[in-house]
Design a protein around this motif. Structure first.
Motif, PDB file in Angstrom:
ATOM      1  N   PRO A   1       0.831  -1.206   0.000  1.00 32.51           N
ATOM      2  CA  PRO A   1       0.000   0.000   0.000  1.00 32.51           C
ATOM      3  C   PRO A   1       0.864   1.255   0.000  1.00 32.51           C
ATOM      4  CG  PRO A   1       0.070  -0.953   2.190  1.00 32.51           C
ATOM      5  CD  PRO A   1       0.792  -1.912   1.289  1.00 32.51           C
TER       6      PRO A   1
ATOM      7  N   ARG B   1       3.020  12.678   3.337  1.00 29.04           N
ATOM      8  CA  ARG B   1       4.062  11.984   4.089  1.00 29.04           C
ATOM      9  C   ARG B   1       3.525  11.303   5.342  1.00 29.04           C
ATOM     10  NH1 ARG B   1       7.362  17.281   5.126  1.00 29.04           N
ATOM     11  NH2 ARG B   1       5.234  18.060   4.840  1.00 29.04           N
ATOM     12  N   ASP B   2       4.109  10.160   5.667  1.00 26.18           N
ATOM     13  CA  ASP B   2       3.995   9.583   7.004  1.00 26.18           C
ATOM     14  C   ASP B   2       5.130  10.153   7.838  1.00 26.18           C
ATOM     15  OD1 ASP B   2       1.834   7.802   6.637  1.00 26.18           O
ATOM     16  OD2 ASP B   2       3.153   6.301   5.730  1.00 26.18           O
ATOM     17  N   PHE B   3       4.883  10.345   9.146  1.00 29.24           N
ATOM     18  CA  PHE B   3       5.950  10.781  10.031  1.00 29.24           C
ATOM     19  C   PHE B   3       6.238   9.689  11.056  1.00 29.24           C
ATOM     20  CE2 PHE B   3       4.130  14.812   8.517  1.00 29.24           C
ATOM     21  CZ  PHE B   3       5.261  15.313   7.896  1.00 29.24           C
TER      22      PHE B   3
ATOM     23  N   PRO C   1       8.265   7.888  14.381  1.00 35.10           N
ATOM     24  CA  PRO C   1       8.471   8.396  15.746  1.00 35.10           C
ATOM     25  C   PRO C   1       9.620   9.408  15.846  1.00 35.10           C
ATOM     26  CG  PRO C   1       7.976   6.063  15.845  1.00 35.10           C
ATOM     27  CD  PRO C   1       8.089   6.410  14.379  1.00 35.10           C
TER      28      PRO C   1
ATOM     29  N   MET D   1       8.503  12.619  14.237  1.00 35.56           N
ATOM     30  CA  MET D   1       7.495  13.285  15.078  1.00 35.56           C
ATOM     31  C   MET D   1       8.153  14.000  16.248  1.00 35.56           C
ATOM     32  SD  MET D   1       4.523  13.317  13.922  1.00 35.56           S
ATOM     33  CE  MET D   1       3.828  14.095  15.371  1.00 35.56           C
TER      34      MET D   1
ATOM     35  N   GLU E   1       0.570  18.348   1.484  1.00 36.52           N
ATOM     36  CA  GLU E   1       0.086  18.558   2.857  1.00 36.52           C
ATOM     37  C   GLU E   1       1.272  19.054   3.661  1.00 36.52           C
ATOM     38  OE1 GLU E   1      -2.493  15.971   5.889  1.00 36.52           O
ATOM     39  OE2 GLU E   1      -0.530  15.068   5.605  1.00 36.52           O
TER      40      GLU E   1
ATOM     41  N   GLN F   1       5.212   5.337  21.021  1.00 34.86           N
ATOM     42  CA  GLN F   1       5.846   6.412  20.261  1.00 34.86           C
ATOM     43  C   GLN F   1       4.862   6.984  19.257  1.00 34.86           C
ATOM     44  OE1 GLN F   1       9.151   3.905  18.803  1.00 34.86           O
ATOM     45  NE2 GLN F   1      10.480   5.378  19.846  1.00 34.86           N
ATOM     46  N   GLN F   2       4.935   8.298  19.066  1.00 34.35           N
ATOM     47  CA  GLN F   2       3.956   8.957  18.205  1.00 34.35           C
ATOM     48  C   GLN F   2       4.291   8.821  16.723  1.00 34.35           C
ATOM     49  OE1 GLN F   2       3.554  13.167  18.977  1.00 34.35           O
ATOM     50  NE2 GLN F   2       1.498  13.253  18.098  1.00 34.35           N
ATOM     51  N   ILE F   3       3.269   8.604  15.926  1.00 36.79           N
ATOM     52  CA  ILE F   3       3.409   8.755  14.467  1.00 36.79           C
ATOM     53  C   ILE F   3       2.265   9.641  13.965  1.00 36.79           C
ATOM     54  CG2 ILE F   3       4.423   6.433  14.205  1.00 36.79           C
ATOM     55  CD1 ILE F   3       1.748   5.719  12.665  1.00 36.79           C
ATOM     56  N   GLU F   4       2.391  10.136  12.743  1.00 36.88           N
ATOM     57  CA  GLU F   4       1.263  10.788  12.079  1.00 36.88           C
ATOM     58  C   GLU F   4       1.192  10.295  10.646  1.00 36.88           C
ATOM     59  OE1 GLU F   4       0.660  14.949  14.611  1.00 36.88           O
ATOM     60  OE2 GLU F   4       1.138  15.078  12.491  1.00 36.88           O
ATOM     61  N   THR F   5      -0.019  10.226  10.142  1.00 39.97           N
ATOM     62  CA  THR F   5      -0.241   9.820   8.754  1.00 39.97           C
ATOM     63  C   THR F   5      -0.992  10.955   8.053  1.00 39.97           C
ATOM     64  OG1 THR F   5      -2.330   8.736   9.269  1.00 39.97           O
ATOM     65  CG2 THR F   5      -0.348   7.375   9.402  1.00 39.97           C
ATOM     66  N   PRO F   6      -0.974  10.982   6.700  1.00 42.17           N
ATOM     67  CA  PRO F   6      -1.619  12.106   6.003  1.00 42.17           C
ATOM     68  C   PRO F   6      -3.137  12.111   6.192  1.00 42.17           C
ATOM     69  CG  PRO F   6      -0.288  10.759   4.490  1.00 42.17           C
ATOM     70  CD  PRO F   6      -0.350  10.029   5.778  1.00 42.17           C
ATOM     71  N   ALA F   7      -3.729  13.293   6.110  1.00 33.88           N
ATOM     72  CA  ALA F   7      -5.195  13.416   6.169  1.00 33.88           C
ATOM     73  C   ALA F   7      -5.835  12.665   5.006  1.00 33.88           C
ATOM     74  CB  ALA F   7      -5.592  14.886   6.130  1.00 33.88           C
ATOM     75  N   MET F   8      -5.170  12.728   3.846  1.00 32.74           N
ATOM     76  CA  MET F   8      -5.694  12.055   2.659  1.00 32.74           C
ATOM     77  C   MET F   8      -5.034  10.688   2.501  1.00 32.74           C
ATOM     78  SD  MET F   8      -5.658  15.144  -0.137  1.00 32.74           S
ATOM     79  CE  MET F   8      -3.919  15.518  -0.028  1.00 32.74           C
TER      80      MET F   8
ATOM     81  N   ARG G   1      -2.082   0.276   7.334  1.00 32.75           N
ATOM     82  CA  ARG G   1      -1.389   0.618   6.079  1.00 32.75           C
ATOM     83  C   ARG G   1       0.057   1.044   6.364  1.00 32.75           C
ATOM     84  NH1 ARG G   1       1.068   4.880   5.113  1.00 32.75           N
ATOM     85  NH2 ARG G   1      -0.620   6.205   5.833  1.00 32.75           N
ATOM     86  N   TYR G   2       0.244   1.842   7.416  1.00 32.85           N
ATOM     87  CA  TYR G   2       1.585   2.322   7.804  1.00 32.85           C
ATOM     88  C   TYR G   2       2.502   1.154   8.141  1.00 32.85           C
ATOM     89  CZ  TYR G   2       5.138   4.903  10.510  1.00 32.85           C
ATOM     90  OH  TYR G   2       6.316   5.435  10.986  1.00 32.85           O
TER      91      TYR G   2
ATOM     92  N   GLN H   1      -4.960  12.436  15.999  1.00 34.72           N
ATOM     93  CA  GLN H   1      -5.232  13.223  14.793  1.00 34.72           C
ATOM     94  C   GLN H   1      -6.731  13.265  14.534  1.00 34.72           C
ATOM     95  OE1 GLN H   1      -2.153  11.202  11.963  1.00 34.72           O
ATOM     96  NE2 GLN H   1      -2.076  13.384  11.481  1.00 34.72           N
TER      97      GLN H   1
END
Lengths: 454, 454
Positions: free
Chosen positions: A5, A12-14, A16, A19, A143, B39-46, B109-110, B128
């Motif tokens: 996927p 982008r993914d961020f 740890p 972040m 983004e 631990q923190q991660i972030e993924t895109p809004a889209m 997915r991540y 998020q």
């Protein structure tokens, strides 16, 4: 579903580590904003398209991400409308909402919508992502985060001064050496008035900006090619060749623009900001830069931009004063001034210069190795005590091979591990291993907490 | 543009006071997650629609916000496709991307996309917003935040135990009294096996849940109406009427499900979690609740839900174990367990019970009144010293009437104001006014800093 996927291009993914670095940037900016009395707000990711359209020019309208209406989105759309290309106009029929493109227009909308609740002057900051359907390229994303602060309802130049202090404080905290460039739209207007060519102001600033690279003769050739009269070019000579301190430059400008009321106003505004900043003393250099124009045409007074001195990269912060941003939403006459830190570029600069403080990466401080069910139960009650003191810690959840658990500790860069076997349990103690030195100590849990705390 | 601008229905602006409260909630949860090694991660809004579609059922697909393709979005779409209703199928032709609907699918997915970079077990948290085209109603929004923590790559029940400790710690910090309800999908599967009616398990839990309200006779009538045989209903009697401690209830279940291997496995999992939690000692009550089913059908083991004891509101936190979440993206066999705090409902509960700590609202500590250009210049240099100590402070930027400046101080709930006139400037001092008591003191800036610091 065998293919891996992926995420949409330009997003982008961020991880740890990323972040942790980004939080360091956001927290630093946030704290300085709060120190100067700015208060945080947030607005929705989606705005009505009627709020967004027409605010960023025709090109901007195309770059808005539009959200398809829910339910039967073709309802009310005529067949002939669908009988051609998918244009911006048709998009506005299928979509009522779009993703925010910047934080400035939503802020203007916020101020007008909540005008009765707000006490002026209103100082707000806002740190949120924005979305643009730009062609993705190195350093440009679809983004990305903006970190804005604005004051509306005050035309005092002390606001400009404080925003420059904020810039100076933030970059001092980051350890990034910068030059803060300041200009004033009124000065540019004055120049345009003087030479009778209001539409040529961008050509002029672009040409002047090249002086160091191409020399005076070529600059004058470019100005002529842009359609300026010989007379106008003659009048521009003192401006093009001016140098010295900010005070020297402003003095030159005063002579050249003495006949322009608006130009003189711009000069006095700049002079006040420079004088006050000099009295207060900044750590970074402040420079009057006549070639600074900034694209957004809602600016009406001071404009500023920040350049990193030790990294080749575009402007990393910018802003300026605008006199009528809320006018488009029916609330005229409200002056404001704002600033926007470019978090993504600051992230790149900090990476390139390796300026992140060590304590930025806040992973766990100690990992408890898991030797089996009985040992794990013993460790869980130790962990409860350790965590009660605020020490970030965990137990490897499975009874895996020692090698695997140590690889985990190394991957997470854990400074200490705790080993508990039968001996430790019999003595009511634990073995603390320093992962850097390899040193091991037999300790009570209280002693271990003291070691980690020191 | 005379009409007041607005935002899309189901979305919200957050004012400075609301932001301060929300940050308190997020920071509390974040710190506890970090304390336990997440631990923190972030993924895109889209996300790509191919990632999102089919993961939330047919209804969920309809509730996804879809983003119209950029450029000519009708390119490649045949005329006959446009010749009818705007359906989900046509939407998928016009849109490649959608807004994330939850944090779980993007996390799966991540994990699959970054599998090579990750060390298992992987413990991540993520805070998020998510977006759903639900019909907006009281307490239900189209944009809302989720605060998730998950561990993947470990099937140890210590993870379940730690997640319950996290719930206990977070709500203790908030001062919200809760009951943590725990069940296990394997137990429900065991019951379904036993009575030979796998498809009736939801009817059964719903009917049992009504025991207190409608009594045993009516419960049995409802079970019959749902199509259960007299024999099956007979077998369910010990379960419906069971009571006592968690241990008592599990003991009843052991007898009833003795013939079901999977049912017995579920009971042992629950028993381990309850026993371990009892040894570790939680501040809040933990209850084995057989009627807890949770809608999402990817759960396979322990499931949990948290209810506030002092406010009538739905579940404020929930989660469970899933054994194959990454399978849909081509990575089978990875077990995980996770939890999700409902920030919006917690916000409502804290408001209703008025539990926000006083220091949550972190506005400025002192406002400098502006009596004119000379006084303001003097104040600006004092402010620089005050801010250098970390005290949040500001000067009223304009030389406005005293009444207006005091109204501003009151609106911002500033505890102290500084007054500087000719006298103060001559003496190199300032007057500090306590806005609560009205008391005024003539102080040096150093003395003032000491007062504010104490």
């Amino acid at each position: 579903m065998a293919t891996k996927p992926s995420i949409p291009k330009g997003t982008r993914d961020f991880s740890p580590v990323e972040m942790a670095k980004r939080n360091y940037i956001f927290d630093t900016i946030r704290r300085v904003y709060a120190l100067y009395g700015f208060q945080q707000i947030e607005t929705p990711a989606m705005e009505n398209l009627s709020t967004l359209m027409g605010k960023y020019g025709e090109e901007g309208d195309k770059l808005l991400f539009k959200i398809l209406n829910s339910g039967n989105f073709l309802s009310g759309v005529e067949a002939e409308e669908l009988n051609g290309e998918g244009t911006n106009k048709l998009a506005a029929r299928l979509c009522e909402k779009g993703l925010r493109y910047d934080l400035t227009v939503p802020f203007a909308r916020y101020v007008v919508q909540h005008r009765e609740e707000l006490t002026m002057p209103f100082k707000r900051y806002q740190i949120q992502p924005v979305w643009r359907a730009d062609r993705p390229q190195k350093g440009r994303y679809r983004e990305f985060y903006q970190c804005d602060a604005d004051i509306v309802g005050s035309d005092s130049l002390l606001n400009e001064v404080e925003l420059m202090q904020i810039v100076d404080t933030v970059f001092s905290k980051f350890g990034i050496r910068v030059c803060i460039k300041i200009n004033n739209r009124k000065i540019l207007t004055g120049i345009a008035e003087m030479i009778g060519a209001a539409d040529k102001i961008v050509d002029i600033t672009v040409a002047i900006d090249k002086l160091d690279k191409i020399g005076l003769e070529k600059v004058n050739e470019e100005l002529a090619a842009a359609g300026l009269s010989a007379d106008a070019i003659e009048q521009l000579q003192p401006i093009i060749t001016m140098n010295g301190s900010n005070a020297d430059k402003l003095s030159t400008m005063r002579q050249v623009l003495s006949a322009s009321e608006i130009g003189m106003k711009g000069i006095e505004e700049c002079a006040f900001v420079f004088d006050t900043l000099q009295q207060l003393g900044l750590k970074n250099e402040v420079e009057f830069d006549l070639t600074l124009a900034r694209g957004l045409n809602y600016y009406t007074g001071c404009i500023f931009e920040v350049k990193a001195l030790d990294v080749q990269i575009g402007s990393i912060t910018g802003g300026g004063r605008y006199d009528n941003l809320t006018g488009i939403f029916g609330m005229p006459g409200l002056s404001g001034v704002g600033i926007s830190f470019g978090a993504d570029r600051i992230f790149d600069v900090l990476n390139q210069l390796d300026l992140y403080p060590k304590e930025t990466i806040t992973g766990i401080e100690v990992l408890f190795v898991n030797f089996g069910a009985t040992e794990a139960a013993y460790c869980m009650s130790l962990l409860t005590k350790v965590r009660a003191t605020g020490i970030r810690s965990e137990i490897y959840p499975d009874t895996a091979k020692m090698k695997k658990q140590m690889a985990y500790a190394n991957a997470k860069q854990v400074p200490y591990v705790v080993l508990v076997g039968e001996n430790e349990m019999n003595e009511g103690k634990l073995t603390l291993k320093n992962m850097t030195t390899g040193e091991q100590q037999l300790l009570s849990v209280e002693e271990m907490i003291a070691v980690l705390r020191s």
